[in-house]
Design a protein around this motif. Structure first.
Motif, PDB file in Angstrom:
ATOM      1  N   PRO A  86     -47.616  15.636 -20.163  1.00 25.84           N
ATOM      2  CA  PRO A  86     -46.329  16.714 -19.738  1.00 25.84           C
ATOM      3  C   PRO A  86     -46.325  18.405 -21.060  1.00 25.84           C
ATOM      4  CG  PRO A  86     -45.641  14.616 -20.254  1.00 25.84           C
ATOM      5  CD  PRO A  86     -47.189  14.765 -20.972  1.00 25.84           C
ATOM      6  N   ALA A  87     -46.515  18.412 -21.193  1.00 24.66           N
ATOM      7  CA  ALA A  87     -45.921  19.789 -21.698  1.00 24.66           C
ATOM      8  C   ALA A  87     -46.770  20.952 -21.167  1.00 24.66           C
ATOM      9  CB  ALA A  87     -47.417  19.946 -23.227  1.00 24.66           C
ATOM     10  N   GLU A  88     -48.012  19.970 -20.159  1.00 21.77           N
ATOM     11  CA  GLU A  88     -48.567  21.000 -18.578  1.00 21.77           C
ATOM     12  C   GLU A  88     -47.702  21.908 -17.782  1.00 21.77           C
ATOM     13  OE1 GLU A  88     -52.315  19.900 -17.428  1.00 21.77           O
ATOM     14  OE2 GLU A  88     -52.827  18.806 -19.237  1.00 21.77           O
ATOM     15  N   LEU A  89     -46.622  20.909 -17.931  1.00 21.74           N
ATOM     16  CA  LEU A  89     -45.306  20.735 -16.715  1.00 21.74           C
ATOM     17  C   LEU A  89     -44.552  21.863 -17.250  1.00 21.74           C
ATOM     18  CD1 LEU A  89     -44.338  20.987 -13.913  1.00 21.74           C
ATOM     19  CD2 LEU A  89     -42.865  18.104 -14.746  1.00 21.74           C
ATOM     20  N   GLU A  90     -44.069  21.845 -18.308  1.00 17.87           N
ATOM     21  CA  GLU A  90     -43.623  22.537 -19.414  1.00 17.87           C
ATOM     22  C   GLU A  90     -43.210  23.506 -19.893  1.00 17.87           C
ATOM     23  OE1 GLU A  90     -42.604  19.704 -22.467  1.00 17.87           O
ATOM     24  OE2 GLU A  90     -40.644  18.985 -21.414  1.00 17.87           O
ATOM     25  N   ARG A  91     -44.786  24.161 -19.173  1.00 18.68           N
ATOM     26  CA  ARG A  91     -45.203  25.712 -19.511  1.00 18.68           C
ATOM     27  C   ARG A  91     -44.812  26.947 -18.160  1.00 18.68           C
ATOM     28  NH1 ARG A  91     -51.192  23.505 -20.709  1.00 18.68           N
ATOM     29  NH2 ARG A  91     -51.274  23.356 -22.860  1.00 18.68           N
ATOM     30  N   PHE A  92     -44.675  25.796 -17.930  1.00 20.35           N
ATOM     31  CA  PHE A  92     -44.160  27.169 -16.603  1.00 20.35           C
ATOM     32  C   PHE A  92     -42.656  27.827 -17.056  1.00 20.35           C
ATOM     33  CE2 PHE A  92     -45.756  24.289 -13.536  1.00 20.35           C
ATOM     34  CZ  PHE A  92     -45.709  24.531 -13.066  1.00 20.35           C
ATOM     35  N   PRO A  93     -42.791  29.000 -16.072  1.00 17.02           N
ATOM     36  CA  PRO A  93     -40.982  29.614 -17.220  1.00 17.02           C
ATOM     37  C   PRO A  93     -40.641  28.523 -17.465  1.00 17.02           C
ATOM     38  CG  PRO A  93     -42.843  31.203 -15.538  1.00 17.02           C
ATOM     39  CD  PRO A  93     -43.009  30.150 -15.055  1.00 17.02           C
ATOM     40  N   HIS A  94     -39.021  29.610 -18.434  1.00 14.29           N
ATOM     41  CA  HIS A  94     -38.605  28.579 -18.401  1.00 14.29           C
ATOM     42  C   HIS A  94     -37.339  28.718 -17.272  1.00 14.29           C
ATOM     43  CE1 HIS A  94     -39.062  27.298 -22.816  1.00 14.29           C
ATOM     44  NE2 HIS A  94     -39.898  28.443 -23.104  1.00 14.29           N
ATOM     45  N   TYR A 147     -37.362  28.105 -14.439  1.00 17.51           N
ATOM     46  CA  TYR A 147     -38.187  27.987 -13.357  1.00 17.51           C
ATOM     47  C   TYR A 147     -38.245  26.462 -14.045  1.00 17.51           C
ATOM     48  CZ  TYR A 147     -40.034  31.351 -10.911  1.00 17.51           C
ATOM     49  OH  TYR A 147     -40.019  33.204 -10.269  1.00 17.51           O
ATOM     50  N   GLN A 148     -38.288  25.817 -15.503  1.00 19.96           N
ATOM     51  CA  GLN A 148     -38.908  24.512 -15.468  1.00 19.96           C
ATOM     52  C   GLN A 148     -37.646  23.802 -14.886  1.00 19.96           C
ATOM     53  OE1 GLN A 148     -39.882  23.932 -19.880  1.00 19.96           O
ATOM     54  NE2 GLN A 148     -41.175  25.513 -19.377  1.00 19.96           N
ATOM     55  N   GLU A 149     -35.831  24.080 -15.096  1.00 16.31           N
ATOM     56  CA  GLU A 149     -34.657  23.309 -15.014  1.00 16.31           C
ATOM     57  C   GLU A 149     -34.920  22.523 -13.653  1.00 16.31           C
ATOM     58  OE1 GLU A 149     -29.982  23.260 -15.894  1.00 16.31           O
ATOM     59  OE2 GLU A 149     -31.447  25.050 -16.140  1.00 16.31           O
ATOM     60  N   SER A 150     -34.982  23.514 -12.433  1.00 12.68           N
ATOM     61  CA  SER A 150     -35.151  23.039 -11.086  1.00 12.68           C
ATOM     62  C   SER A 150     -36.039  22.736 -10.596  1.00 12.68           C
ATOM     63  CB  SER A 150     -35.437  23.829 -10.581  1.00 12.68           C
ATOM     64  OG  SER A 150     -33.979  24.805 -10.319  1.00 12.68           O
TER      65      SER A 150
END
Length: 731
Positions: A650-658, A660-663
């Motif tokens: 999941p950390a890979e998905l959490e590497r998206f810009p902050h 963008y992450q919430e949406s």
């Protein structure tokens, strides 16, 4: 096998070499204990992701077991999962016994296939120990216990198909060699062999490969004296075992000869052979070893694992092949005619298996499972031959090989296990009635019948009214939800309001919202390339209820990305958006985000999250800020089905810009909510196996965003306007 090796007979009339010694019995007991313990540990500690992958079909077998425990509503054969195999009923019956002992849990359900695999190991060990010695039997048992992950997973998968058919293959080999070792033996053994063959062929057609190998080997062994009384007794046993299949199919116009909507023989043809010769990677043996350990979609781990197991198994086999060629060349009188041995039977089976698979379209890894025990046998025999050829390093060969088997087995299974809240299978429900309406419909639908009319007939049949009262509230909800889905799939959208009203009246109370939402998806499926036509197709619903029309439109936009053609660049759609009502704009832009992510995944050779991240960062800033959130939610909705069932960090998905992450994670949560609401799995909520598998490894902050997205999806169905649809509308 040399019949002379069985000349010594005990006072009981049983050949002495057919009676396992005390040491052999103790060794077998140890291997059986190791096998059962390792599989139970696998079930208890398995990561929820790996438990879920085959579960939808397994839970239907759980229905059969649950119905036997609570009392059958239909005749037993009516619960079959298909028309061509007995296996689902056998597994259901076995699981019913474990349900009585351990409760109706997933753990109890998985004990049914484990029992068959354990018996198969026992039968193989007895056969090999008597025909080839305890050392070879021990090697085979070690390979069986420390098997590749693919074989391990199927050993606790309750399906009643190709994998469990190894029980009948093992029993067949045991009885065959018992019969051939006794020149004037009892006729009971041929009868049992025939009975096993008849039932095994009905259990799963893939057992037919074992039957062909058995008849070929028998003919080879009894050259010139094949037509003896025991053949007639074998034929009698086979007719008795297979007769129920004949009687059953005579009443169903031989529906059992139709597999995947085609007659059995239509799955075979020379075209598959030419395709393999033109593309060597499609040859059956190459495909077998290419996926011998795992068919995980992740390329690098899968390829590494399959390569290591291929080298481990092929090493001894190739070494023995080279030794055999040298021996044949050194013999002055030339090679002697081959004698029918257990190794010969294994070679014959593998030849029949490779040839049959090559000439057919049955190429999935699940069709490979019956060949594994024969491969294990061949490897064990080869290893023993290597030790004989190199007596000075016998112990070293044994130590190196067995160490490799154990280390590789433990190393490849470790990623499949999780210590995060272990034991999920011990408490979750092992059946789901959500599978029943679909199964009943597809099994009983007459060939060439109108799906809509037959479905309306099925929904009104007494079996539903008889079975619903005895179900729990949750089980009743599962059945009702699926009926609403099935009705939506056949709803007429061509202006036949009378026919639509007839279907509408059959929607179970409380599920109109599901029905109208899926009517929109049905409209999109009927007009996959034309969004405006799909929208127009549900316009008549507006006159029935504004809330119903709104839900149908949401269903259209949710389904559009899965049906839309991939020949349009997402930029052209984003910069020339279709006119939509303001209240539907979020759904439209979510659909565009979903569609764009699907486009990028399809046309980008680097299908990684980092590459998708680059696409998103380059594309989103060019959108109007008011729609960026919804676009990102659409991207997250695609990521859920693509990645939630495929292990990744999941950390890979959490590497998206902050920013963008919430949406993105809200979109993930919306997809999770939709899958949970319409899933045929029985588990709901944040404590469920499904939720744990879909959110494992995410940070607390990410989980909050996922929960928010799930709540947003639930709001579509729980808003005051949507609730106004209950009870079902009447004309």
């Amino acid at each position: 096998m040399n019949p002379n090796s069985y000349q010594k007979v005990s006072q009981a009339g049983v050949p002495e070499q057919m009676m396992p010694s005390g040491n052999a019995r103790a060794a077998l007991a140890g291997f059986l204990l190791l096998f059962v313990a390792s599989r139970l540990l696998y079930v208890v500690l398995s990561d929820p992701i790996y438990l879920l992958i085959p579960l939808r079909d397994e839970l239907y077998r759980g229905i059969i077991a649950q119905e036997l425990v609570t009392g059958l509503t239909l005749p037993f054969t009516e619960y079959r999962a298909d028309n061509y195999a007995l296996g689902s009923l056998v597994i259901g019956a076995l699981a019913a016994g474990f349900f009585l002992l351990f409760g109706s849990t997933l753990f109890a359900l998985k004990l049914a296939p484990l029992l068959l695999f354990t018996l198969a190991l026992a039968f193989w060990y007895w056969t090999i120990q008597r025909a080839a010695g305890e050392r070879v039997a021990g090697y085979f048992a070690m390979l069986f216990c420390f098997s590749p992950p693919l074989f391990t997973g199927y050993s606790v998968t309750a399906m009643g198909f190709h994998s469990e058919s190894i029980f009948f293959s093992a029993l067949t080999v045991l009885l065959l060699f018992r019969m051939l070792s006794e020149e004037e033996g009892s006729l009971v053994v041929p009868v049992l062999l025939g009975l096993t063959a008849g039932v095994g062929l009905w259990f799963a057609y893939i057992y037919g490969l074992t039957l062909l190998a058995t008849l070929g080997f028998w003919l080879w062994h009894d050259r010139g004296r094949f037509w003896r009384p025991r053949l007639l007794w074998f034929a009698l046993g086979f007719v008795v075992g297979f007769a129920p299949w004949i009687l059953f199919n005579a009443q169903t116009h031989f529906a059992g000869l139709v597999v995947y909507d085609k007659n059995v023989w239509e799955h075979f043809g020379l075209a598959h052979l030419w395709d393999g010769l033109a593309h060597p990677r499609r040859l059956s043996l190459y495909e077998f070893f290419a996926d011998i350990a795992s068919d995980d979609p992740r390329d690098l781990p899968r390829r590494a694992m399959n390569l290591l197991y291929s080298l481990l198994y092929l090493g001894p086999i190739l070494t023995v092949g080279i030794l055999h060629l040298k021996t044949v060349r050194s013999e002055p009188t030339g090679p002697r005619p081959p004698r029918p041995t257990l190794a010969g039977f294994a070679i014959l089976y593998l030849f029949v298996f490779a040839l049959t698979v090559q000439f057919s379209d049955f190429r999935a890894t699940r069709y490979h499972l019956p060949a594994y025990p024969f491969l294990f046998l061949f490897v064990a025999l080869s290893l023993a031959r290597c030790q004989e050829a190199f007596p000075n390093v016998q112990k070293k060969i044994q130590t190196v090989f067995l160490t490799g088997v154990v280390v590789l087995g433990l190393g490849t299974h470790a990623p499949l296990l999780s210590l995060d809240r272990p034991g999920a299978a011990l408490s979750v429900k092992g059946y789901s009635y959500a599978r029943m309406p679909y199964r009943y419909f597809h099994i009983h639908a007459p060939a060439g019948s109108d799906d809509r009319e037959f479905l309306l007939e099925v929904v009104q049949r007494p079996f539903l009214s008889d079975i619903l009262p005895k179900l729990s509230s949750d089980d009743q909800q599962e059945v009702a939800r699926v009926i609403a889905q099935m009705l939506a799939e056949v709803a007429p959208l061509d202006g036949q309001t009378e026919d639509f009203s007839r279907i509408e009246r059959l929607v179970p109370p409380g599920f109109n919202r599901h029905f109208y939402y899926l009517v929109g998806a049905t409209a999109m499926g009927q007009h996959p390339n034309k969004l405006p036509k799909a929208v127009a197709a549900v316009d008549f619903v507006r006159h029935r209820s504004a809330a119903a029309h709104h839900l149908a439109l949401i269903g259209i936009y949710r389904a559009w990305p899965w049906f839309a053609p991939m020949d349009s660049n997402p930029e052209s759609l984003a910069h020339s958006p279709a006119p939509v009502a303001p209240e539907l704009s979020p759904h439209y832009w979510r659909a565009l985000g979903h569609l764009a992510a699907r486009y990028w995944y399809r046309y980008d050779t680097d299908q990684s999250l980092s590459r998708l991240n680059a696409h998103v960062q380059a594309f989103v800033p060019r959108l109007d800020p008011s729609v960026q959130k919804y676009f990102l939610q659409g991207v997250g909705q695609l990521l859920f089905p693509y990645l939630s069932m495929t292990p990744f960090r999941p950390a890979e998905l959490e590497r998206f810009p902050h920013a963008y992450q919430e949406s993105l994670l809200e979109g993930w949560g919306m997809a999770l909510g939709e899958d949970e609401r319409f899933s045929r799995l029985p588990w709901k909520g944040q404590e469920s196996l499904f939720w744990r598998a879909s959110t494992k490894g995410f940070s607390a902050r990410s989980l909050v965003s996922i929960q928010q997205g799930k709540a947003q999806f639930e709001a579509f169905f729980e808003s005051p306007a949507a609730r106004a649809l209950e009870p079902p509308l009447r004309p």
